[in-house]
Motif scaffolding. Structure first.
Motif, PDB file in Angstrom:
ATOM      1  N   LEU A  38      37.982  38.412  49.386  1.00 33.67           N
ATOM      2  CA  LEU A  38      38.990  39.725  49.493  1.00 33.67           C
ATOM      3  C   LEU A  38      38.779  40.015  48.190  1.00 33.67           C
ATOM      4  CD1 LEU A  38      42.195  37.881  50.334  1.00 33.67           C
ATOM      5  CD2 LEU A  38      41.269  39.177  51.169  1.00 33.67           C
ATOM      6  N   CYS A  39      37.918  38.890  47.187  1.00 38.68           N
ATOM      7  CA  CYS A  39      38.217  40.306  45.466  1.00 38.68           C
ATOM      8  C   CYS A  39      36.444  41.078  45.694  1.00 38.68           C
ATOM      9  CB  CYS A  39      37.462  38.770  44.796  1.00 38.68           C
ATOM     10  SG  CYS A  39      37.063  39.647  42.766  1.00 38.68           S
ATOM     11  N   CYS A  40      35.642  41.052  46.410  1.00 35.50           N
ATOM     12  CA  CYS A  40      33.664  41.012  46.161  1.00 35.50           C
ATOM     13  C   CYS A  40      33.538  41.848  47.692  1.00 35.50           C
ATOM     14  CB  CYS A  40      32.775  39.817  45.500  1.00 35.50           C
ATOM     15  SG  CYS A  40      32.636  39.016  46.344  1.00 35.50           S
ATOM     16  N   GLY A  41      34.773  41.649  48.349  1.00 34.63           N
ATOM     17  CA  GLY A  41      33.629  42.210  49.128  1.00 34.63           C
ATOM     18  C   GLY A  41      32.282  40.409  51.093  1.00 34.63           C
ATOM     19  N   LYS A  42      31.718  40.340  49.629  1.00 30.71           N
ATOM     20  CA  LYS A  42      30.761  39.296  50.187  1.00 30.71           C
ATOM     21  C   LYS A  42      31.290  38.936  51.771  1.00 30.71           C
ATOM     22  CE  LYS A  42      27.634  36.154  48.051  1.00 30.71           C
ATOM     23  NZ  LYS A  42      27.304  34.846  47.076  1.00 30.71           N
ATOM     24  N   LYS A  43      30.436  38.457  52.643  1.00 28.97           N
ATOM     25  CA  LYS A  43      30.160  38.046  53.283  1.00 28.97           C
ATOM     26  C   LYS A  43      31.082  36.195  53.098  1.00 28.97           C
ATOM     27  CE  LYS A  43      29.640  40.343  57.547  1.00 28.97           C
ATOM     28  NZ  LYS A  43      30.303  40.089  58.551  1.00 28.97           N
ATOM     29  N   LEU A  44      31.426  35.819  54.215  1.00 31.23           N
ATOM     30  CA  LEU A  44      31.805  34.555  53.825  1.00 31.23           C
ATOM     31  C   LEU A  44      31.214  33.402  55.013  1.00 31.23           C
ATOM     32  CD1 LEU A  44      35.510  34.444  53.327  1.00 31.23           C
ATOM     33  CD2 LEU A  44      34.025  34.358  51.496  1.00 31.23           C
ATOM     34  N   ILE A  45      30.936  32.561  54.180  1.00 28.30           N
ATOM     35  CA  ILE A  45      30.708  31.232  55.203  1.00 28.30           C
ATOM     36  C   ILE A  45      31.777  30.330  55.869  1.00 28.30           C
ATOM     37  CG2 ILE A  45      28.678  29.689  55.197  1.00 28.30           C
ATOM     38  CD1 ILE A  45      27.395  32.018  54.934  1.00 28.30           C
TER      39      ILE A  45
ATOM     40  N   PRO B 289      41.552  28.356  56.561  1.00 24.74           N
ATOM     41  CA  PRO B 289      40.508  28.930  56.128  1.00 24.74           C
ATOM     42  C   PRO B 289      39.899  29.455  54.865  1.00 24.74           C
ATOM     43  CG  PRO B 289      42.108  30.680  57.239  1.00 24.74           C
ATOM     44  CD  PRO B 289      42.507  29.124  57.123  1.00 24.74           C
ATOM     45  N   LYS B 290      38.623  29.987  54.522  1.00 29.15           N
ATOM     46  CA  LYS B 290      38.377  30.561  53.132  1.00 29.15           C
ATOM     47  C   LYS B 290      38.441  31.883  52.732  1.00 29.15           C
ATOM     48  CE  LYS B 290      34.762  27.878  51.180  1.00 29.15           C
ATOM     49  NZ  LYS B 290      32.157  28.032  50.994  1.00 29.15           N
ATOM     50  N   LYS B 291      39.487  32.698  51.665  1.00 31.46           N
ATOM     51  CA  LYS B 291      39.470  33.543  51.524  1.00 31.46           C
ATOM     52  C   LYS B 291      38.656  34.149  50.514  1.00 31.46           C
ATOM     53  CE  LYS B 291      44.750  33.494  52.378  1.00 31.46           C
ATOM     54  NZ  LYS B 291      45.570  34.023  51.830  1.00 31.46           N
ATOM     55  N   PHE B 292      38.055  33.558  49.804  1.00 35.00           N
ATOM     56  CA  PHE B 292      37.304  33.903  49.076  1.00 35.00           C
ATOM     57  C   PHE B 292      35.658  32.581  48.254  1.00 35.00           C
ATOM     58  CE2 PHE B 292      41.249  34.159  47.610  1.00 35.00           C
ATOM     59  CZ  PHE B 292      41.829  34.734  46.794  1.00 35.00           C
ATOM     60  N   CYS B 293      34.802  33.597  47.912  1.00 32.20           N
ATOM     61  CA  CYS B 293      33.592  33.318  48.257  1.00 32.20           C
ATOM     62  C   CYS B 293      33.213  31.918  46.887  1.00 32.20           C
ATOM     63  CB  CYS B 293      32.566  34.188  48.324  1.00 32.20           C
ATOM     64  SG  CYS B 293      32.464  35.101  46.583  1.00 32.20           S
ATOM     65  N   SER B 294      33.724  32.290  45.690  1.00 32.64           N
ATOM     66  CA  SER B 294      33.684  30.972  44.567  1.00 32.64           C
ATOM     67  C   SER B 294      34.915  31.520  43.854  1.00 32.64           C
ATOM     68  CB  SER B 294      32.809  32.058  43.913  1.00 32.64           C
ATOM     69  OG  SER B 294      33.353  33.036  43.686  1.00 32.64           O
ATOM     70  N   ASP B 295      35.144  30.284  42.861  1.00 33.09           N
ATOM     71  CA  ASP B 295      36.364  30.154  42.183  1.00 33.09           C
ATOM     72  C   ASP B 295      36.033  30.626  41.346  1.00 33.09           C
ATOM     73  OD1 ASP B 295      37.386  28.073  43.338  1.00 33.09           O
ATOM     74  OD2 ASP B 295      36.037  26.127  41.991  1.00 33.09           O
ATOM     75  N   ARG B 296      34.991  32.000  40.591  1.00 35.66           N
ATOM     76  CA  ARG B 296      35.683  33.413  39.908  1.00 35.66           C
ATOM     77  C   ARG B 296      35.860  34.061  40.780  1.00 35.66           C
ATOM     78  NH1 ARG B 296      30.133  35.657  37.711  1.00 35.66           N
ATOM     79  NH2 ARG B 296      30.778  37.506  36.101  1.00 35.66           N
ATOM     80  N   CYS B 297      35.435  33.859  41.656  1.00 33.99           N
ATOM     81  CA  CYS B 297      36.009  35.534  42.747  1.00 33.99           C
ATOM     82  C   CYS B 297      37.669  34.796  42.501  1.00 33.99           C
ATOM     83  CB  CYS B 297      35.444  35.926  44.350  1.00 33.99           C
ATOM     84  SG  CYS B 297      34.416  36.553  43.742  1.00 33.99           S
ATOM     85  N   ARG B 298      38.070  33.968  43.299  1.00 36.16           N
ATOM     86  CA  ARG B 298      39.840  33.432  43.188  1.00 36.16           C
ATOM     87  C   ARG B 298      40.338  33.923  42.511  1.00 36.16           C
ATOM     88  NH1 ARG B 298      42.247  28.888  42.003  1.00 36.16           N
ATOM     89  NH2 ARG B 298      39.862  28.015  42.273  1.00 36.16           N
ATOM     90  N   ASN B 299      39.566  32.517  40.372  1.00 38.61           N
ATOM     91  CA  ASN B 299      40.899  33.651  40.126  1.00 38.61           C
ATOM     92  C   ASN B 299      40.847  35.018  39.498  1.00 38.61           C
ATOM     93  OD1 ASN B 299      40.996  30.578  39.099  1.00 38.61           O
ATOM     94  ND2 ASN B 299      38.959  30.570  38.306  1.00 38.61           N
ATOM     95  N   GLN B 300      39.720  35.449  39.560  1.00 33.17           N
ATOM     96  CA  GLN B 300      39.563  37.246  39.781  1.00 33.17           C
ATOM     97  C   GLN B 300      40.885  38.317  40.092  1.00 33.17           C
ATOM     98  OE1 GLN B 300      35.564  39.053  39.275  1.00 33.17           O
ATOM     99  NE2 GLN B 300      36.280  40.904  39.508  1.00 33.17           N
ATOM    100  N   TYR B 301      40.721  37.677  41.253  1.00 33.09           N
ATOM    101  CA  TYR B 301      41.791  38.130  42.308  1.00 33.09           C
ATOM    102  C   TYR B 301      43.195  38.020  42.014  1.00 33.09           C
ATOM    103  CZ  TYR B 301      43.707  39.143  46.653  1.00 33.09           C
ATOM    104  OH  TYR B 301      45.073  39.876  47.902  1.00 33.09           O
ATOM    105  N   TRP B 302      42.867  36.523  41.826  1.00 34.88           N
ATOM    106  CA  TRP B 302      44.513  36.671  41.954  1.00 34.88           C
ATOM    107  C   TRP B 302      44.835  36.234  40.190  1.00 34.88           C
ATOM    108  CZ3 TRP B 302      47.408  35.821  45.850  1.00 34.88           C
ATOM    109  CH2 TRP B 302      47.438  35.457  46.811  1.00 34.88           C
ATOM    110  N   ARG B 303      44.131  37.084  39.359  1.00 35.86           N
ATOM    111  CA  ARG B 303      44.840  37.649  37.890  1.00 35.86           C
ATOM    112  C   ARG B 303      44.877  38.953  37.979  1.00 35.86           C
ATOM    113  NH1 ARG B 303      39.808  36.426  35.433  1.00 35.86           N
ATOM    114  NH2 ARG B 303      39.508  34.503  36.347  1.00 35.86           N
ATOM    115  N   GLN B 304      44.385  39.392  38.729  1.00 34.76           N
ATOM    116  CA  GLN B 304      44.341  41.148  39.161  1.00 34.76           C
ATOM    117  C   GLN B 304      45.902  40.973  39.961  1.00 34.76           C
ATOM    118  OE1 GLN B 304      41.333  43.024  41.065  1.00 34.76           O
ATOM    119  NE2 GLN B 304      39.839  42.745  38.803  1.00 34.76           N
ATOM    120  N   HIS B 305      46.210  40.505  41.235  1.00 35.30           N
ATOM    121  CA  HIS B 305      47.233  40.229  41.786  1.00 35.30           C
ATOM    122  C   HIS B 305      48.097  39.446  41.744  1.00 35.30           C
ATOM    123  CE1 HIS B 305      43.865  42.289  43.777  1.00 35.30           C
ATOM    124  NE2 HIS B 305      44.824  43.197  44.848  1.00 35.30           N
TER     125      HIS B 305
END
Length: 134
Positions: free
Chosen positions: A53-60, A68-84
């Motif tokens: 949801l943050c960077c648009g990278k394909k998830l494994i 199911p996963k929404k983010f590729c990493s903790d970094r993306c998850r934290n960044q996304y929720w800080r922005q939203h």
């Protein structure tokens, strides 16, 4: 250990819709080896259309328990929720409306049910005393 040629044959048969037992019978591998080969391949394949949801990278895909996963990493998850943050608060049951024990101001707090003060300054003033109380 399954050879790369046998692995590709197993996966090809699986894509054709064959079950583990049938693949085992046709290839001569044990049922466990067929199952492990298929599951390992499923875990390491990108999901169909699932992207971070943050960077648009394909998830494994991990075919395990849980959400199911929404983010590729903790970094993306934290960044996304800080922005939203507003989106998170709107959908959350953890937003509480409180009245400050020091000044009487009504404020909203996220995730801290027992919070009594609208700010740190008021908690210190109330605890240690203040002659200029509002």
């Amino acid at each position: 250990m399954v050879s790369p040629e046998m692995k590709s044959l197993v996966l090809k048969l699986r894509e054709q819709g064959l079950g583990y037992k049938r693949i085992s019978a046709e290839t001569g591998l044990t049922l466990g080896a067929v199952r492990n080969t298929c599951r390992t391949a499923e875990k390491n394949t990108p999901s169909n259309g699932s992207v971070c949801l943050c960077c648009g990278k394909k998830l494994i895909v991990s075919r395990g328990k849980g959400r199911p996963k929404k983010f590729c990493s903790d970094r993306c998850r934290n960044q996304y929720w800080r922005q939203h943050l507003d989106e998170k608060k709107e959908n959350s049951k953890s937003v509480y409306t409180k009245t400050c024990a020091y000044c009487g101001k009504i404020f909203e707090v996220y995730g801290h049910k027992a919070q009594k003060y609208c700010c740190y300054e008021h908690s210190v003033r109330d605890r240690y005393g203040d002659n200029n109380r509002k």
